[in-house]
Design a protein around this motif. Structure first.
Motif, PDB file in Angstrom:
ATOM      1  N   ALA A 280       1.001  -1.031   0.008  1.00  9.25           N
ATOM      2  CA  ALA A 280       0.029   0.130   0.016  1.00  9.25           C
ATOM      3  C   ALA A 280       1.009   1.096  -0.033  1.00  9.25           C
ATOM      4  O   ALA A 280       0.727   2.239  -0.638  1.00  9.25           O
ATOM      5  CB  ALA A 280      -0.949   0.040   1.155  1.00  9.25           C
ATOM      6  N   SER A 286      -4.928   2.115  -0.863  1.00  8.43           N
ATOM      7  CA  SER A 286      -5.308   2.093   0.400  1.00  8.43           C
ATOM      8  C   SER A 286      -5.250   0.594   0.887  1.00  8.43           C
ATOM      9  O   SER A 286      -4.972  -0.378  -0.074  1.00  8.43           O
ATOM     10  CB  SER A 286      -7.017   2.256   0.585  1.00  8.43           C
ATOM     11  N   THR A 289      -7.857  -1.668  -0.762  1.00  5.99           N
ATOM     12  CA  THR A 289      -7.791  -1.821  -2.325  1.00  5.99           C
ATOM     13  C   THR A 289      -6.862  -2.932  -2.183  1.00  5.99           C
ATOM     14  O   THR A 289      -7.054  -3.939  -3.057  1.00  5.99           O
ATOM     15  CB  THR A 289      -7.493  -0.534  -2.829  1.00  5.99           C
TER      16      THR A 289
END
Length: 348
Positions: A280, A286, A289
């Motif tokens: 990340a 994020s 995600t």
């Protein structure tokens, strides 16, 4: 051949560390020459002209930067071992640097000139006094102006290298963890690390062990030593040297169309094993995600996760390796950096 000799106690107490000062020294070297690191190309283009202007206004800084970029022996005061482990602060390293006397620095600079492949006139810039404080001022300016904003990205990459090697250490021991740290560094016999092919005395590592310090250059390593501290081996972080070839770039575009750009980026980034937090930070995504993409990649048997303490470290499976790289294994670019203290790599 120069060997670092460690007994079992020294080996058990050896550890990894980070060094903002080593990163600063590496930046001075990189910005003093044409860029050979594709991942640093944009940073190099933004900062090289400004640093050259700073150096041109200060003969001492200019002479020192030119010397450290063209010698096989780094002056001792520019390459001291970090003191804070993985949380080392630049301020503490600069305080340590400022404790070195002018006479010690002058003697060390003369050795660096003797080991340089370029001509240097120390008398033209080694004038006045307070050499350590002036060096620390150069480091501080370089850090504040050229590195501080980029440090989170760089730190994430360095921590990933430590994660990767710590996993090898836990599973296989130090010989495997030290593999390919630099072009010439390797485990030798049962109690020694080969540091350099050049003639020189072996070093005996004390019972406090030694430090292994990654930095974000793609080549070159150097040994840091201080009278009252452990040896520290600074080495290029794994997998930062090579940029994509034309064929690789085409494969990357095809991979993005096949998997989607987010999942393709994660699969490419896993050329080096990493945690979801590290991915990340590197990819500016994020955690949610990244977690979603990893779940899909795991279901497709392209990545696998293994727990290491409280963290889960992800790596590509053989199928993921083939899909991402076109082969069953990638190799780091072992190029010669051409600088270091007593450096492990040759210069030129």
């Amino acid at each position: 051949m120069v060997l670092l000799r460690l007994d079992s106690l020294a080996l058990s107490r050896s550890r990894f560390a980070l060094s903002p000062a080593a990163e600063t020294l590496g930046a001075l070297m990189v910005l003093s020459r044409p860029c050979v690191d594709p991942w640093l190309a944009r940073w190099h283009e933004r900062h090289r002209t400004a640093l050259r202007a700073t150096l041109a206004a200060d003969p001492f800084a200019q002479g020192l930067a030119r010397l450290v970029s063209s010698t096989k022996y780094l002056p001792d005061h520019v390459s001291l071992p970090p003191t804070g482990g993985m949380r080392t602060r630049l301020a503490d390293e600069l305080a340590q640097m400022c404790a070195v006397s002018d006479d010690e620095i002058a003697a060390s600079l003369e050795l660096a000139v003797e080991a340089s492949w370029e001509e240097h006139d120390l008398g033209s810039w080694l004038t006045g006094r307070n050499f350590a404080a002036r060096t620390a001022q150069l480091y501080r300016h370089t850090w504040d102006t050229h590195l501080a904003a980029d440090w989170p990205r760089r730190r994430a990459l360095l921590e990933r290298d430590v994660t990767y090697r710590a996993g090898l250490l836990a599973a296989y021991g130090w010989p495997r963890a030290l593999e390919r740290m630099s072009r010439r560094t390797e485990w030798t016999g049962t109690d020694a690390i080969r540091f350099s092919d050049r003639p020189g005395p072996d070093r005996v590592v004390g019972p406090e062990g030694m430090l292994f310090v990654p930095y974000t250059g793609s080549r070159g390593s150097w040994l840091c030593e201080a009278e009252d501290g452990p040896y520290a081996l600074v080495y290029p972080a794994r997998g930062l040297g090579a940029g994509p070839s034309a064929s690789a770039a085409g494969r990357e575009r095809a991979l993005a169309r096949l998997l989607g750009s987010g999942r393709a980026a994660i699969l490419r980034a896993l050329a080096r094993p990493a945690t979801s937090s590290e991915l990340a930070a590197e990819l500016a995504l994020s955690l949610g995600t990244v977690g979603g993409h990893l779940a899909v990649l795991r279901e497709a048997d392209l990545v696998v996760g293994a727990r290491s303490g409280r963290r889960v470290v992800y790596r590509r499976t053989e199928a993921g390796e083939v899909l991402a790289s076109g082969s069953t294994g990638e190799h780091d670019d072992d190029r010669d950096f051409g600088a270091g203290t007593d450096t492990g790599d040759d210069g030129g």
